[in-house]
Motif scaffolding. Structure first.
Motif, short mmCIF file in Angstrom:
data_model
loop_
_atom_site.label_atom_id
_atom_site.label_comp_id
_atom_site.label_asym_id
_atom_site.label_seq_id
_atom_site.Cartn_x
_atom_site.Cartn_y
_atom_site.Cartn_z
N ASN A 197 46.88 39.42 44.45
CA ASN A 197 45.60 40.11 44.22
C ASN A 197 45.80 41.60 43.96
OD1 ASN A 197 44.05 37.81 44.44
ND2 ASN A 197 43.71 38.04 46.65
N LYS A 200 46.98 41.86 40.42
CA LYS A 200 45.85 41.63 39.53
C LYS A 200 44.97 42.87 39.45
CE LYS A 200 42.00 38.40 38.83
NZ LYS A 200 41.25 37.25 39.41
N TYR A 201 44.79 43.55 40.57
CA TYR A 201 43.98 44.76 40.61
C TYR A 201 44.57 45.83 39.69
CZ TYR A 201 41.32 48.68 42.58
OH TYR A 201 40.50 49.76 42.74
#
Length: 249
Positions: A197, A200-201
């Motif tokens: 995550n 992805k950020y």
């Protein structure tokens, strides 16, 4: 005996004269506002920031509505920043913005707010040297980005606009690198979903950062560890498409 008595008498007179001698007058208590400001400005220009703060505080408290009041407050902001007391710098900046929303030098005030917020996180990181705190949120650095962004959007012709844009780019790279450090921190501890995550950020919000390639690598590896084969393959394809020279996957 007479000689000794005379010597003692002379000594007593000398001590009495010293005791009754008036103290040198404090410049801050006797000077006119203009004279006091000139002294404050001189010591400020010479880098004597703590002494400048003392003199400027006297002016600010004694003549809060005088003709020099706004300039004194601006100089106080600068002196606090240069002395390293960013909390007081930011407090004085917020006070100035609140009381002077249409001031001609508001662009400078926002510029100093950005610099002060940047220094705030730098000071905090220096105090934690040797401590693994890669998960620490750089809240003040993010605020600095918003300060510079507001300056650029509200005062596009400001002499501080170009440097503010440059600092925004540097901040974005710093924040992207910070996110990558956190992703690596999670990978080393087996928190693979959290690591993915974070990667992805970076891809979504810092797509023009040089950290994107490494962020995609983290995502591919994390998805593989999680057994998410389709996500791993799709992310690997994006990595190869955008970074054809990458040999890791």
């Amino acid at each position: 005996m007479k000689a000794n008595f005379l010597l003692i008498s002379l000594l007593a007179l000398t001590l009495s004269a010293c005791a009754s001698k008036p103290k040198e007058p404090d410049v801050a208590s006797t000077a006119t506002p203009q004279t006091l400001y000139q002294e404050a400005k001189t010591v400020l220009d010479n880098g004597l920031y703590n002494r400048a703060i003392e003199l400027l505080q006297v002016l600010d408290s004694r003549y809060p509505f005088g003709p020099l009041a706004r300039q004194v407050q601006l100089d106080l902001i600068y002196a606090y920043y240069k002395s390293g007391d960013v909390d007081k710098a930011i407090a004085n900046i917020d006070r100035f913005i609140r009381l002077n929303p249409n001031h001609a030098e508001l662009d400078y005030v926002y510029y100093m707010r950005g610099l002060s917020n940047l220094k705030s996180d730098q000071n905090a990181m220096h105090s934690m040297l040797g401590i693994d705190r890669s998960d620490r949120d750089l809240a003040s650095t993010r605020q600095a980005f918003d300060d510079f962004k507001l300056l650029v959007s509200s005062f596009p012709d400001s002499k501080y606009a170009a440097e503010s844009k440059s600092r925004m780019l540097t901040i974005k790279n710093t924040l992207a690198q910070h996110e990558l450090l956190i992703a690596d921190y999670y990978m080393r501890r087996g928190a693979f979903l959290a690591a993915a995550n974070r990667g992805k950020y970076i891809v979504e919000f810092y797509r023009d950062s040089p950290m994107v390639e490494q962020a995609l690598e983290v995502m591919v590896e994390a998805y593989g560890k999680l057994g998410l084969t389709k996500l791993k393959q799709d992310t690997a394809a994006v990595l190869q498409l955008n970074f054809p020279g990458n040999k890791r996957f």
